[in-house]
Design a protein around this motif. Structure first.
Motif, PDB file in Angstrom:
ATOM      1  N   HIS A 122      51.300  27.171  40.715  1.00 45.16           N
ATOM      2  CA  HIS A 122      50.549  27.929  41.940  1.00 45.16           C
ATOM      3  C   HIS A 122      51.075  29.314  41.833  1.00 45.16           C
ATOM      4  N   LEU A 123      49.802  30.127  42.654  1.00 39.47           N
ATOM      5  CA  LEU A 123      50.153  31.467  42.891  1.00 39.47           C
ATOM      6  C   LEU A 123      50.096  31.423  44.421  1.00 39.47           C
ATOM      7  N   GLU A 124      51.135  32.347  44.993  1.00 38.66           N
ATOM      8  CA  GLU A 124      51.185  32.416  46.382  1.00 38.66           C
ATOM      9  C   GLU A 124      50.851  33.754  47.016  1.00 38.66           C
ATOM     10  N   LEU A 125      49.995  33.943  47.654  1.00 41.60           N
ATOM     11  CA  LEU A 125      49.702  35.396  48.395  1.00 41.60           C
ATOM     12  C   LEU A 125      50.032  35.239  50.002  1.00 41.60           C
ATOM     13  N   THR A 126      50.694  36.669  50.525  1.00 35.57           N
ATOM     14  CA  THR A 126      50.606  36.532  51.679  1.00 35.57           C
ATOM     15  C   THR A 126      49.290  37.564  52.344  1.00 35.57           C
ATOM     16  N   VAL A 127      48.711  36.700  53.599  1.00 32.58           N
ATOM     17  CA  VAL A 127      47.646  37.339  53.983  1.00 32.58           C
ATOM     18  C   VAL A 127      47.756  37.591  55.383  1.00 32.58           C
ATOM     19  N   ASP A 128      46.947  38.194  56.177  1.00 34.74           N
ATOM     20  CA  ASP A 128      47.035  38.307  57.427  1.00 34.74           C
ATOM     21  C   ASP A 128      46.010  37.712  58.314  1.00 34.74           C
ATOM     22  N   ASP A 129      44.859  37.059  57.748  1.00 37.24           N
ATOM     23  CA  ASP A 129      44.116  36.350  58.514  1.00 37.24           C
ATOM     24  C   ASP A 129      43.418  35.212  57.470  1.00 37.24           C
ATOM     25  N   LEU A 130      43.838  34.118  58.133  1.00 34.80           N
ATOM     26  CA  LEU A 130      43.206  32.840  57.436  1.00 34.80           C
ATOM     27  C   LEU A 130      41.752  32.684  57.085  1.00 34.80           C
ATOM     28  N   GLU A 131      41.220  32.948  58.365  1.00 35.23           N
ATOM     29  CA  GLU A 131      39.297  32.842  58.335  1.00 35.23           C
ATOM     30  C   GLU A 131      38.757  33.795  57.511  1.00 35.23           C
ATOM     31  N   SER A 184      36.195  43.860  32.545  1.00 33.81           N
ATOM     32  CA  SER A 184      36.654  43.399  33.789  1.00 33.81           C
ATOM     33  C   SER A 184      35.985  44.058  35.020  1.00 33.81           C
ATOM     34  N   LEU A 185      35.927  43.580  36.147  1.00 35.98           N
ATOM     35  CA  LEU A 185      35.671  44.062  37.397  1.00 35.98           C
ATOM     36  C   LEU A 185      36.778  43.934  38.465  1.00 35.98           C
ATOM     37  N   TYR A 186      37.205  44.839  39.133  1.00 31.64           N
ATOM     38  CA  TYR A 186      38.382  44.724  39.981  1.00 31.64           C
ATOM     39  C   TYR A 186      37.643  44.551  41.323  1.00 31.64           C
ATOM     40  N   VAL A 187      38.309  43.979  42.369  1.00 31.10           N
ATOM     41  CA  VAL A 187      37.849  43.579  43.813  1.00 31.10           C
ATOM     42  C   VAL A 187      39.384  43.417  44.427  1.00 31.10           C
ATOM     43  N   ASN A 188      38.970  43.925  45.809  1.00 31.10           N
ATOM     44  CA  ASN A 188      40.026  43.511  46.647  1.00 31.10           C
ATOM     45  C   ASN A 188      39.891  42.429  47.667  1.00 31.10           C
ATOM     46  N   ASP A 189      40.803  41.357  47.781  1.00 32.91           N
ATOM     47  CA  ASP A 189      40.490  40.324  48.799  1.00 32.91           C
ATOM     48  C   ASP A 189      40.656  40.923  50.311  1.00 32.91           C
ATOM     49  N   PRO A 190      40.386  40.492  51.332  1.00 31.35           N
ATOM     50  CA  PRO A 190      40.259  41.018  52.669  1.00 31.35           C
ATOM     51  C   PRO A 190      41.694  41.310  53.081  1.00 31.35           C
ATOM     52  N   ALA A 191      42.977  40.861  52.298  1.00 32.85           N
ATOM     53  CA  ALA A 191      44.180  41.259  52.779  1.00 32.85           C
ATOM     54  C   ALA A 191      44.546  42.521  52.045  1.00 32.85           C
ATOM     55  N   GLY A 192      43.758  42.979  51.029  1.00 34.42           N
ATOM     56  CA  GLY A 192      43.990  44.013  50.087  1.00 34.42           C
ATOM     57  C   GLY A 192      44.606  43.762  48.862  1.00 34.42           C
ATOM     58  N   ASN A 193      44.605  42.254  48.303  1.00 39.42           N
ATOM     59  CA  ASN A 193      45.143  42.012  47.229  1.00 39.42           C
ATOM     60  C   ASN A 193      44.001  42.333  46.151  1.00 39.42           C
ATOM     61  N   LEU A 194      44.709  42.778  44.851  1.00 41.53           N
ATOM     62  CA  LEU A 194      43.666  43.322  43.995  1.00 41.53           C
ATOM     63  C   LEU A 194      43.439  41.914  42.786  1.00 41.53           C
ATOM     64  N   ILE A 195      42.180  42.002  42.835  1.00 39.65           N
ATOM     65  CA  ILE A 195      41.841  40.713  41.898  1.00 39.65           C
ATOM     66  C   ILE A 195      40.886  41.388  40.449  1.00 39.65           C
ATOM     67  N   GLU A 196      41.369  40.911  39.464  1.00 44.22           N
ATOM     68  CA  GLU A 196      40.541  41.324  38.274  1.00 44.22           C
ATOM     69  C   GLU A 196      39.688  40.124  37.830  1.00 44.22           C
ATOM     70  N   ILE A 197      38.633  40.143  37.708  1.00 45.95           N
ATOM     71  CA  ILE A 197      37.866  39.461  37.130  1.00 45.95           C
ATOM     72  C   ILE A 197      37.301  39.675  35.704  1.00 45.95           C
ATOM     73  N   ARG A 198      37.680  38.673  34.873  1.00 47.32           N
ATOM     74  CA  ARG A 198      37.554  39.278  33.377  1.00 47.32           C
ATOM     75  C   ARG A 198      36.558  38.319  32.887  1.00 47.32           C
ATOM     76  N   GLU A 199      36.146  38.850  31.615  1.00 43.85           N
ATOM     77  CA  GLU A 199      35.249  38.176  30.738  1.00 43.85           C
ATOM     78  C   GLU A 199      35.611  38.481  29.463  1.00 43.85           C
ATOM     79  N   TYR A 200      36.055  37.622  28.464  1.00 44.02           N
ATOM     80  CA  TYR A 200      36.325  37.870  27.187  1.00 44.02           C
ATOM     81  C   TYR A 200      35.004  37.896  26.375  1.00 44.02           C
ATOM     82  N   HIS A 201      34.901  38.856  25.241  1.00 46.64           N
ATOM     83  CA  HIS A 201      33.694  38.780  24.448  1.00 46.64           C
ATOM     84  C   HIS A 201      33.997  37.997  23.380  1.00 46.64           C
ATOM     85  N   LYS A 202      32.918  37.246  23.005  1.00 49.47           N
ATOM     86  CA  LYS A 202      33.015  36.253  21.834  1.00 49.47           C
ATOM     87  C   LYS A 202      33.111  37.042  20.542  1.00 49.47           C
TER      88      LYS A 202
END
Length: 126
Positions: A8-17, A108-126
């Motif tokens: 698992h990965l664990e993130l610290t967040v400030d708002d569970l909702e 890749s696209l990069y977004v932040n979750d509501p807590a500010g964590n950076l998420i890379e959404i990656r697609e591999y080319h075939k």
């Protein structure tokens, strides 16, 4: 010692909702557990645990909201992902970004979750 996999990965967040809305509704991750100070989502074969600073279980020395970066693989094309994110008013921080990872071309696209964590959404080319 031989390592088998990541459990698992664990993130610290400030708002569970807000966290629940983002990871469950926007990224469509199934909820495995929902508590007062933490939530667990299924993320592929692994789990994503989101905890508030009020959680009294064992955690990192300096748990900090919004300090994590991680990458996920998209099942859909990034064009579809981009439209989906726009429907939820999720801002794209960067991308599409072309790169090479382990001798494979990726986008890749990069977004932040509501807590500010950076998420890379990656697609591999075939």
């Amino acid at each position: 010692m031989r390592v088998q996999d990541i459990d698992h990965l664990e993130l610290t967040v400030d708002d569970l909702e807000q966290t629940m809305r983002f990871y469950h509704e926007v990224l469509d991750l199934p909820i495995l557990f929902e508590g007062e100070t933490n939530m667990i989502f299924q993320l592929g074969k692994q789990k994503l645990i989101c905890k508030t600073p009020a959680d009294d279980s064992l955690q990192a020395v300096n748990p900090t909201v919004g300090s994590t970066t991680f990458s996920i693989l998209a099942k859909d094309s990034l064009a579809t992902v981009e439209k989906h994110l726009a429907n939820y008013f999720v801002d794209i921080v960067a991308g599409p970004v072309e790169s090479e990872f382990a001798k494979k071309k990726t986008t890749s696209l990069y977004v932040n979750d509501p807590a500010g964590n950076l998420i890379e959404i990656r697609e591999y080319h075939k």
